[in-house]
Write an enzyme that holds these catalytic residues in place. Sequence first.
Site, mmCIF file in Angstrom:
data_model
loop_
_atom_site.group_PDB
_atom_site.id
_atom_site.type_symbol
_atom_site.label_atom_id
_atom_site.label_comp_id
_atom_site.label_asym_id
_atom_site.label_seq_id
_atom_site.Cartn_x
_atom_site.Cartn_y
_atom_site.Cartn_z
ATOM 1 N N GLU A 176 23.683 -101.991 -86.297
ATOM 2 C CA GLU A 176 23.446 -100.566 -85.779
ATOM 3 C C GLU A 176 24.560 -99.800 -86.232
ATOM 4 O O GLU A 176 25.664 -99.977 -85.815
ATOM 5 C CB GLU A 176 23.022 -100.591 -84.417
ATOM 6 N N ARG A 197 26.858 -90.658 -85.444
ATOM 7 C CA ARG A 197 28.018 -89.789 -84.676
ATOM 8 C C ARG A 197 29.057 -89.286 -85.511
ATOM 9 O O ARG A 197 29.994 -88.761 -85.230
ATOM 10 C CB ARG A 197 28.391 -90.999 -83.677
ATOM 11 N N LYS A 254 15.794 -100.500 -75.452
ATOM 12 C CA LYS A 254 17.119 -100.569 -75.232
ATOM 13 C C LYS A 254 17.633 -100.103 -73.922
ATOM 14 O O LYS A 254 16.751 -99.218 -73.016
ATOM 15 C CB LYS A 254 17.971 -99.524 -76.099
#
Length: 212
Positions: free
Chosen positions: A45, A49, A133
């Site tokens: 992943e 950001r 998640k």
Amino acid sequence: MASKTEKVLSILKLQPVVPVLIVDDAKSAVELARALVAGGLRAIEITLRTPAALDAIKAVAAEVEGANVGAGTILNSKDYEAAVKAGSTFIVSPGIAPGVLAAAADSAVPLLPGTATPSEVMTLREAGYDVMKFFPAEQAGGAAMLKAWSSPLAGTFFCPTGGISLKNAKDYLSLPNVVCVGGSWVAPKELVAAGDWAGITKLASEAFALKA
């Protein structure tokens, strides 16, 4: 929705730990991903950001054999569409939002939506999601919270992320409702900066061994 659930489960079940990466330099992403894959961690992943994130996803998707690269920190439909266009095979969000769920409904690329409360789990179950998640895991109650959810929210499976390390990963992985965990410890900033790919492969191998 069933096919999307199967798709995201097949990716998450590749390994006990999904590396959660913040990539500052797209050029290093390929070597980093190769090091992680060499250690057995094929689902990766890359979080949105940094300005380099989409280029990093694109490079890993194109150049790293055996890697399943996903995009994390997806906050809206625009992020979702950009991540899919870059080559993401799965999408991860820290929470749920109507725009993200709408984008997921329109896309063949599956979503792993973030949850932190039973109400959010129930909302997602109504929308057809069985795999989620749990974030931020440690701050939201940790393994004890997921254990408490296992009976009233039976049939829901989680990838907890946030505050998880080699020390506490097994606390989560031992639970029947946990598929895998997400963690950043397999790719420390100092090793990435130093280009110590062998060191990262070693950490990835240790993480992969948690499957045993």
